[in-house]
Design a protein around this motif. Structure first.
Motif, short mmCIF file in Angstrom:
data_model
loop_
_atom_site.label_atom_id
_atom_site.label_comp_id
_atom_site.label_asym_id
_atom_site.label_seq_id
_atom_site.Cartn_x
_atom_site.Cartn_y
_atom_site.Cartn_z
N SER A 102 87.64 20.42 14.90
CA SER A 102 88.34 20.47 16.19
C SER A 102 87.36 21.00 17.23
N TYR A 103 87.66 20.72 18.50
CA TYR A 103 86.81 21.19 19.59
C TYR A 103 87.69 21.61 20.77
N ASN A 104 87.15 22.54 21.56
CA ASN A 104 87.89 23.08 22.70
C ASN A 104 86.88 23.58 23.73
N VAL A 105 86.46 22.68 24.61
CA VAL A 105 85.45 23.00 25.62
C VAL A 105 85.95 22.47 26.97
N GLY A 106 86.25 23.38 27.89
CA GLY A 106 86.75 22.95 29.20
C GLY A 106 88.04 22.18 29.03
N ASP A 107 88.07 20.95 29.57
CA ASP A 107 89.25 20.09 29.45
C ASP A 107 89.26 19.26 28.17
N ALA A 108 88.20 19.34 27.40
CA ALA A 108 88.09 18.55 26.17
C ALA A 108 88.67 19.36 25.01
N PHE A 109 89.79 18.90 24.47
CA PHE A 109 90.46 19.57 23.36
C PHE A 109 90.92 18.49 22.39
N GLY A 110 90.53 18.61 21.13
CA GLY A 110 90.95 17.60 20.17
C GLY A 110 90.32 17.81 18.81
N TYR A 111 90.26 16.72 18.06
CA TYR A 111 89.75 16.75 16.70
C TYR A 111 89.11 15.40 16.39
N LEU A 112 88.34 15.38 15.34
CA LEU A 112 87.80 14.13 14.79
C LEU A 112 87.79 14.22 13.28
N LEU A 113 88.11 13.12 12.64
CA LEU A 113 88.02 12.99 11.19
C LEU A 113 86.80 12.13 10.88
N ASN A 114 86.10 12.47 9.84
CA ASN A 114 84.88 11.75 9.42
C ASN A 114 83.91 11.53 10.59
N PRO A 115 83.64 12.58 11.37
CA PRO A 115 82.75 12.40 12.51
C PRO A 115 81.29 12.21 12.10
N GLU A 116 80.61 11.39 12.87
CA GLU A 116 79.17 11.16 12.68
C GLU A 116 78.53 11.13 14.06
N LEU A 117 77.43 11.83 14.21
CA LEU A 117 76.67 11.74 15.46
C LEU A 117 76.04 10.36 15.50
N VAL A 118 76.26 9.63 16.59
CA VAL A 118 75.69 8.29 16.69
C VAL A 118 74.53 8.22 17.67
N GLU A 119 74.47 9.18 18.60
CA GLU A 119 73.35 9.19 19.53
C GLU A 119 73.17 10.58 20.12
N LEU A 120 71.92 11.01 20.17
CA LEU A 120 71.54 12.25 20.83
C LEU A 120 70.58 11.87 21.95
N ARG A 121 70.85 12.40 23.15
CA ARG A 121 70.02 12.04 24.30
C ARG A 121 69.42 13.28 24.94
N GLY A 122 68.27 13.07 25.53
CA GLY A 122 67.56 14.15 26.20
C GLY A 122 66.69 14.92 25.22
N GLU A 123 65.71 15.58 25.78
CA GLU A 123 64.82 16.41 24.95
C GLU A 123 65.59 17.64 24.48
N PRO A 124 65.46 17.99 23.20
CA PRO A 124 66.12 19.22 22.73
C PRO A 124 65.64 20.41 23.54
N GLU A 125 66.59 21.30 23.84
CA GLU A 125 66.27 22.51 24.59
C GLU A 125 66.90 23.70 23.91
N LEU A 126 66.29 24.86 24.11
CA LEU A 126 66.83 26.08 23.52
C LEU A 126 68.06 26.51 24.32
N VAL A 127 69.18 26.66 23.62
CA VAL A 127 70.41 27.15 24.23
C VAL A 127 70.94 28.28 23.37
N ASP A 128 71.54 29.29 24.00
CA ASP A 128 72.13 30.38 23.23
C ASP A 128 73.26 29.83 22.39
#
Length: 163
Positions: free
Chosen positions: A60-86
């Motif tokens: 499940s996820y809860n970020v700002g207005d985005a609230f929901g769930y996913l079953l069998n999730p798979e990342l299909v695309e990552l964009r942008g250069e990875p950056e260090l985030v806390d």
């Protein structure tokens, strides 16, 4: 259903690759309700099924207005250069470390009706998609830290009151 207790670092379920959901039944519907109830409290961006002791590919996820769930999730695309985030984790309470994450992520899974769902997130939502997918693959964000930061993180884990 109910908010479930979060499993903490050291629990073997957190290092286990989660199994795909083969059949959507009342048990899976209850799991989704529990995941949504468990991510609802303020300050929680995501909860993977493994974090509540269930070895299935769901989160499940809860970020700002985005609230929901996913079953069998798979990342299909990552964009942008990875950056260090806390980054922190409910399973490693009180610890925050800079972690490399892509600034944009697209994820695909299914809903309770078996329909394909594709979501794209930026910023914290992209980070949550990557973080929760790691959980489903038996990985904690601490595993992504460079050697020096990981050593410091493990020291803090050992010194924590919850470990």
């Amino acid at each position: 259903m109910t908010e479930r207790q979060i499993r903490l670092f050291g629990d073997p379920v957190l290092k286990t690759v989660s199994a795909p959901i083969e059949k959507i039944d009342d048990g899976i519907r209850g799991l989704v309700e529990d995941l949504l109830d468990s991510v609802r409290p303020e300050g929680r961006a995501g909860v993977a099924a493994a974090q509540i002791g269930v070895n299935l590919r769901a989160f499940s996820y809860n970020v700002g207005d985005a609230f929901g769930y996913l079953l069998n999730p798979e990342l299909v695309e990552l964009r942008g250069e990875p950056e260090l985030v806390d980054e922190g984790c409910l399973s490693v309470p009180g610890l925050w470390f800079p972690t490399l994450r892509h600034p944009e992520a697209t994820i695909r899974g299914i809903d309770l009706d078996g329909n394909t769902v594709e979501l794209t997130g930026t910023g914290v939502l992209a980070q949550a998609f990557q973080h929760e997918t790691d959980h489903l693959n038996g990985m904690l964000y601490l595993d992504r830290l460079d050697r020096e930061r990981r050593r410091e993180a493990m020291k803090q884990v050992r010194e924590s009151t919850w470990f």
